[in-house]
Scaffold this motif. Structure first.
Motif, PDB file in Angstrom:
ATOM      1  N   ILE A 178      13.165 -10.803  -1.472  1.00  0.00           N
ATOM      2  CA  ILE A 178      12.260 -10.259  -0.454  1.00  0.00           C
ATOM      3  C   ILE A 178      13.025 -10.179   0.859  1.00  0.00           C
ATOM      4  O   ILE A 178      13.633 -11.166   1.288  1.00  0.00           O
ATOM      5  CB  ILE A 178      11.018 -11.147  -0.284  1.00  0.00           C
ATOM      6  CG1 ILE A 178      10.258 -11.275  -1.607  1.00  0.00           C
ATOM      7  CG2 ILE A 178      10.093 -10.592   0.796  1.00  0.00           C
ATOM      8  CD1 ILE A 178       9.108 -12.271  -1.557  1.00  0.00           C
ATOM      9  N   PRO A 179      13.015  -9.046   1.545  1.00  0.00           N
ATOM     10  CA  PRO A 179      13.702  -8.958   2.832  1.00  0.00           C
ATOM     11  C   PRO A 179      12.995  -9.779   3.900  1.00  0.00           C
ATOM     12  O   PRO A 179      11.865 -10.258   3.690  1.00  0.00           O
ATOM     13  CB  PRO A 179      13.660  -7.461   3.149  1.00  0.00           C
ATOM     14  CG  PRO A 179      12.466  -6.946   2.417  1.00  0.00           C
ATOM     15  CD  PRO A 179      12.374  -7.771   1.165  1.00  0.00           C
ATOM     16  N   GLY A 180      13.637  -9.961   5.060  1.00  0.00           N
ATOM     17  CA  GLY A 180      13.159 -10.877   6.086  1.00  0.00           C
ATOM     18  C   GLY A 180      11.721 -10.689   6.505  1.00  0.00           C
ATOM     19  O   GLY A 180      10.999 -11.668   6.730  1.00  0.00           O
ATOM     20  N   TRP A 181      11.268  -9.433   6.630  1.00  0.00           N
ATOM     21  CA  TRP A 181       9.889  -9.169   7.032  1.00  0.00           C
ATOM     22  C   TRP A 181       9.038  -8.641   5.875  1.00  0.00           C
ATOM     23  O   TRP A 181       8.011  -8.024   6.083  1.00  0.00           O
ATOM     24  CB  TRP A 181       9.855  -8.173   8.192  1.00  0.00           C
ATOM     25  CG  TRP A 181      10.235  -8.814   9.498  1.00  0.00           C
ATOM     26  CD1 TRP A 181       9.412  -9.532  10.328  1.00  0.00           C
ATOM     27  CD2 TRP A 181      11.526  -8.839  10.105  1.00  0.00           C
ATOM     28  NE1 TRP A 181      10.106  -9.981  11.417  1.00  0.00           N
ATOM     29  CE2 TRP A 181      11.413  -9.573  11.317  1.00  0.00           C
ATOM     30  CE3 TRP A 181      12.774  -8.304   9.751  1.00  0.00           C
ATOM     31  CZ2 TRP A 181      12.496  -9.782  12.159  1.00  0.00           C
ATOM     32  CZ3 TRP A 181      13.849  -8.523  10.596  1.00  0.00           C
ATOM     33  CH2 TRP A 181      13.710  -9.255  11.782  1.00  0.00           C
ATOM     34  N   GLY A 182       9.467  -8.911   4.662  1.00  0.00           N
ATOM     35  CA  GLY A 182       8.704  -8.461   3.502  1.00  0.00           C
ATOM     36  C   GLY A 182       8.912  -6.988   3.234  1.00  0.00           C
ATOM     37  O   GLY A 182       9.456  -6.244   4.056  1.00  0.00           O
ATOM     38  N   PHE A 183       8.488  -6.528   2.069  1.00  0.00           N
ATOM     39  CA  PHE A 183       8.647  -5.127   1.708  1.00  0.00           C
ATOM     40  C   PHE A 183       7.710  -4.261   2.557  1.00  0.00           C
ATOM     41  O   PHE A 183       6.520  -4.548   2.669  1.00  0.00           O
ATOM     42  CB  PHE A 183       8.373  -4.919   0.221  1.00  0.00           C
ATOM     43  CG  PHE A 183       9.353  -5.643  -0.666  1.00  0.00           C
ATOM     44  CD1 PHE A 183      10.657  -5.201  -0.784  1.00  0.00           C
ATOM     45  CD2 PHE A 183       8.968  -6.788  -1.361  1.00  0.00           C
ATOM     46  CE1 PHE A 183      11.573  -5.874  -1.586  1.00  0.00           C
ATOM     47  CE2 PHE A 183       9.867  -7.465  -2.170  1.00  0.00           C
ATOM     48  CZ  PHE A 183      11.180  -7.013  -2.278  1.00  0.00           C
ATOM     49  N   GLY A 184       8.258  -3.198   3.147  1.00  0.00           N
ATOM     50  CA  GLY A 184       7.475  -2.383   4.066  1.00  0.00           C
ATOM     51  C   GLY A 184       7.359  -0.927   3.686  1.00  0.00           C
ATOM     52  O   GLY A 184       6.510  -0.209   4.213  1.00  0.00           O
ATOM     53  N   GLY A 185       8.204  -0.453   2.783  1.00  0.00           N
ATOM     54  CA  GLY A 185       8.149   0.950   2.383  1.00  0.00           C
ATOM     55  C   GLY A 185       6.932   1.243   1.526  1.00  0.00           C
ATOM     56  O   GLY A 185       6.436   0.378   0.786  1.00  0.00           O
ATOM     57  N   SER A 186       6.422   2.453   1.624  1.00  0.00           N
ATOM     58  CA  SER A 186       5.246   2.858   0.848  1.00  0.00           C
ATOM     59  C   SER A 186       5.667   3.457  -0.492  1.00  0.00           C
ATOM     60  O   SER A 186       6.724   4.095  -0.585  1.00  0.00           O
ATOM     61  CB  SER A 186       4.434   3.878   1.644  1.00  0.00           C
ATOM     62  OG  SER A 186       4.038   3.325   2.885  1.00  0.00           O
ATOM     63  N   PRO A 187       4.864   3.283  -1.552  1.00  0.00           N
ATOM     64  CA  PRO A 187       5.215   3.840  -2.861  1.00  0.00           C
ATOM     65  C   PRO A 187       5.329   5.360  -2.815  1.00  0.00           C
ATOM     66  O   PRO A 187       4.525   6.032  -2.167  1.00  0.00           O
ATOM     67  CB  PRO A 187       4.044   3.406  -3.751  1.00  0.00           C
ATOM     68  CG  PRO A 187       3.433   2.238  -3.052  1.00  0.00           C
ATOM     69  CD  PRO A 187       3.613   2.496  -1.601  1.00  0.00           C
ATOM     70  N   ARG A 188       6.340   5.889  -3.501  1.00  0.00           N
ATOM     71  CA  ARG A 188       6.554   7.333  -3.568  1.00  0.00           C
ATOM     72  C   ARG A 188       6.397   7.792  -5.015  1.00  0.00           C
ATOM     73  O   ARG A 188       7.014   7.229  -5.922  1.00  0.00           O
ATOM     74  CB  ARG A 188       7.948   7.689  -3.056  1.00  0.00           C
ATOM     75  CG  ARG A 188       8.172   9.168  -2.822  1.00  0.00           C
ATOM     76  CD  ARG A 188       7.396   9.649  -1.613  1.00  0.00           C
ATOM     77  NE  ARG A 188       7.932   9.118  -0.361  1.00  0.00           N
ATOM     78  CZ  ARG A 188       7.302   9.170   0.794  1.00  0.00           C
ATOM     79  NH1 ARG A 188       6.082   9.690   0.861  1.00  0.00           N
ATOM     80  NH2 ARG A 188       7.853   8.670   1.882  1.00  0.00           N
ATOM     81  N   VAL A 189       5.582   8.811  -5.244  1.00  0.00           N
ATOM     82  CA  VAL A 189       5.319   9.313  -6.593  1.00  0.00           C
ATOM     83  C   VAL A 189       6.394  10.306  -6.998  1.00  0.00           C
ATOM     84  O   VAL A 189       6.710  11.246  -6.266  1.00  0.00           O
ATOM     85  CB  VAL A 189       3.933   9.982  -6.664  1.00  0.00           C
ATOM     86  CG1 VAL A 189       3.721  10.651  -8.016  1.00  0.00           C
ATOM     87  CG2 VAL A 189       2.834   8.965  -6.387  1.00  0.00           C
ATOM     88  N   TYR A 190       6.953  10.095  -8.191  1.00  0.00           N
ATOM     89  CA  TYR A 190       7.882  11.062  -8.785  1.00  0.00           C
ATOM     90  C   TYR A 190       7.573  11.157 -10.278  1.00  0.00           C
ATOM     91  O   TYR A 190       7.833  10.214 -11.034  1.00  0.00           O
ATOM     92  CB  TYR A 190       9.338  10.650  -8.571  1.00  0.00           C
ATOM     93  CG  TYR A 190      10.300  11.497  -9.371  1.00  0.00           C
ATOM     94  CD1 TYR A 190      10.435  12.862  -9.116  1.00  0.00           C
ATOM     95  CD2 TYR A 190      11.047  10.936 -10.406  1.00  0.00           C
ATOM     96  CE1 TYR A 190      11.296  13.648  -9.860  1.00  0.00           C
ATOM     97  CE2 TYR A 190      11.915  11.711 -11.159  1.00  0.00           C
ATOM     98  CZ  TYR A 190      12.026  13.076 -10.879  1.00  0.00           C
ATOM     99  OH  TYR A 190      12.882  13.858 -11.641  1.00  0.00           O
ATOM    100  N   GLY A 191       6.989  12.287 -10.693  1.00  0.00           N
ATOM    101  CA  GLY A 191       6.628  12.434 -12.102  1.00  0.00           C
ATOM    102  C   GLY A 191       5.666  11.332 -12.509  1.00  0.00           C
ATOM    103  O   GLY A 191       4.630  11.121 -11.880  1.00  0.00           O
ATOM    104  N   ASP A 192       6.028  10.602 -13.574  1.00  0.00           N
ATOM    105  CA  ASP A 192       5.178   9.494 -14.015  1.00  0.00           C
ATOM    106  C   ASP A 192       5.682   8.155 -13.477  1.00  0.00           C
ATOM    107  O   ASP A 192       5.292   7.095 -13.957  1.00  0.00           O
ATOM    108  CB  ASP A 192       5.090   9.457 -15.539  1.00  0.00           C
ATOM    109  CG  ASP A 192       6.458   9.292 -16.205  1.00  0.00           C
ATOM    110  OD1 ASP A 192       7.475   9.216 -15.475  1.00  0.00           O
ATOM    111  OD2 ASP A 192       6.512   9.242 -17.445  1.00  0.00           O
ATOM    112  N   GLN A 193       6.546   8.213 -12.458  1.00  0.00           N
ATOM    113  CA  GLN A 193       7.105   7.006 -11.874  1.00  0.00           C
ATOM    114  C   GLN A 193       6.606   6.790 -10.452  1.00  0.00           C
ATOM    115  O   GLN A 193       6.162   7.714  -9.780  1.00  0.00           O
ATOM    116  CB  GLN A 193       8.640   7.089 -11.829  1.00  0.00           C
ATOM    117  CG  GLN A 193       9.318   7.205 -13.174  1.00  0.00           C
ATOM    118  CD  GLN A 193      10.837   7.329 -13.031  1.00  0.00           C
ATOM    119  OE1 GLN A 193      11.377   7.242 -11.934  1.00  0.00           O
ATOM    120  NE2 GLN A 193      11.520   7.520 -14.141  1.00  0.00           N
ATOM    121  N   LEU A 194       6.718   5.536 -10.010  1.00  0.00           N
ATOM    122  CA  LEU A 194       6.613   5.180  -8.600  1.00  0.00           C
ATOM    123  C   LEU A 194       7.968   4.659  -8.174  1.00  0.00           C
ATOM    124  O   LEU A 194       8.553   3.803  -8.851  1.00  0.00           O
ATOM    125  CB  LEU A 194       5.564   4.087  -8.383  1.00  0.00           C
ATOM    126  CG  LEU A 194       4.104   4.423  -8.650  1.00  0.00           C
ATOM    127  CD1 LEU A 194       3.267   3.153  -8.514  1.00  0.00           C
ATOM    128  CD2 LEU A 194       3.614   5.479  -7.684  1.00  0.00           C
TER     129      LEU A 194
END
Length: 421
Positions: A178-194
């Protein structure tokens, strides 16, 4: 739906005796079409930076300085401490806040702001050096909602009711720290993946069950969100870490290239921009920005500058100009516009302590640090406010969202204001 050609063919087939009735039908269709077209500019906003990832809304705002019926605050709500922006779809507005060491996903009715449903999970406020709370924005896709917690917990919920479909603890599943301030990026949809900003160059999971499809090395992640782009006839994704930005194949995670990008505290939080074979990067803490040209190998630097330093939120590109909040929050950040291709400053405006911005193709929407909503014409020449409306008390660092004729704003305490024109 019948086309206009079909309508006139029906008129001819039914003969002259029905011509008057058919003409009335045609005029009714025309009136209905006009009414529909006056509303067709509205659009949902399924996640961070909108449906195409540009941050530019396709909607228009009809506002002038002399408009007696200017913007009004339609409703208010409170969702708890945090910096999550808004996802909007199907008449619902979604964001995340923290109270009593729990994160709560709020689903609000867009018309009234009343709560339709909530979903909570254990999460420490974790307010080191900032007010704390969630920093990512939910992502809506095909009736589902995807939420990434700062701890690496990933949830899939139904949009309609908030029912949990699955949960995956990705730190446990991948071994990535976990990075210093926690995960901050938002999920990105690609096909059937995140695709998620985790590790050195991202993690991809299956949308159906959260199973890991590919992952990168265990290094400290950046806080910006993944950016999908087309390159060499395939889909790539640009992912931040604390020390670099990496372009990888979106399907396999295979590395294409990596740009070293060091900042104080490893804080690469502003989303990059990929456009016309070029990549724009920017960070705060006196790091500055750069334009890279993608090549068959490593990207080439076109220019570097400290004239645009975006600490938290990425710039927005419109007609060759980059609009952004320049400067760290403790240094009274200012609104600035620079030329994408040269890095030259087109204008700077320090009348407002800039917090976060959104844009349409005609207007710039600024939410100041102290909670004033400012609307101005989007232009490369200057920043001239049309509307200034106090909506919140601040601090406001979260990107406002324009969707279906409403602008949604929030501050760090979780106060939400919906503004309508």
């Amino acid at each position: 739906m019948l086309s206009w050609v079909n309508v006139f063919q029906l008129i001819l087939r039914r003969g002259r005796s029905r011509l008057i009735v058919s003409q009335r039908l045609v005029w009714s269709f025309a009136l209905l079409s006009h009414v529909m077209c006056s509303c067709c500019n509205s659009a949902d906003w399924p996640g961070l930076r909108g449906p195409d990832g540009s941050g530019v809304s396709e909607e228009t705002l009809t506002v002038t300085k002399d408009d007696a019926n200017g913007p009004v605050i339609a409703w208010r709500a409170n969702v708890g401490t945090g910096f999550s922006s808004f996802a909007v779809a199907a008449g619902k507005v979604l964001t995340i806040g923290n109270a009593d060491n729990k994160d709560t996903v709020y689903c609000l009715y867009a018309k009234t702001g009343s709560v339709q449903w909530t979903f909570s999970y254990e999460a420490a406020l974790d307010d080191r050096d900032f007010p704390g709370g969630p920093t990512s924005t939910p992502t809506i896709h095909e009736g589902r909602l995807f939420v990434l917690a700062r701890s690496g917990d990933l949830f899939a919920l139904t949009l309609e009711s908030g029912k949990q479909l699955w949960h995956r603890q990705l730190v446990d599943a991948t071994g990535i720290r976990i990075p210093g301030w926690g995960f901050g990026g938002s999920p990105r949809v690609y096909g059937d993946q995140l695709i998620l900003s985790m590790g050195e160059a991202g993690v991809a999971v299956n949308q159906t069950d959260g199973e890991v499809v590919w992952q990168s090395d265990d290094k400290e992640a950046g806080y910006a969100s993944p950016v999908l782009f087309q390159w060499n006839n395939s889909t790539s994704v640009l992912v931040p870490s604390g020390r670099s930005f990496s372009a990888v194949d979106a399907t396999t995670g295979k590395m294409a290239w990596q740009q070293r990008w060091l900042t104080s505290f490893g804080c690469n939080a502003a989303d990059p921009i990929v456009h016309d074979g070029h990549v724009f990067l920017s960070s705060g803490y006196n790091r500055g920005s750069a334009l890279l040209r993608m090549t068959a190998g490593e990207p080439e630097v076109v220019w570097k500058s400290k004239e645009m330093q975006t600490q938290l939120n990425g710039c927005i590109l419109l007609d060759g100009a980059l609009y952004g909040v320049d400067g760290d929050i403790e240094d009274q950040p200012r609104l600035k516009c620079i030329d994408m291709w040269t890095g030259d400053v087109l204008w700077t405006d320090d009348r407002f302590s800039a917090g976060a911005i959104a844009m349409t193709k005609q207007h710039l929407i600024l939410l100041t640090t102290d909670g004033t909503l400012v609307i101005a014409a989007a232009g490369k020449e200057s920043f001239e406010p049309i509307v200034e409306l106090p909506v919140l008390s601040g601090p406001c660092w979260t990107v406002p969202v324009l969707s279906n004729g409403s602008i949604y704003c929030r501050d760090a305490t979780g106060s939400v204001a919906c503004v309508r024109f």
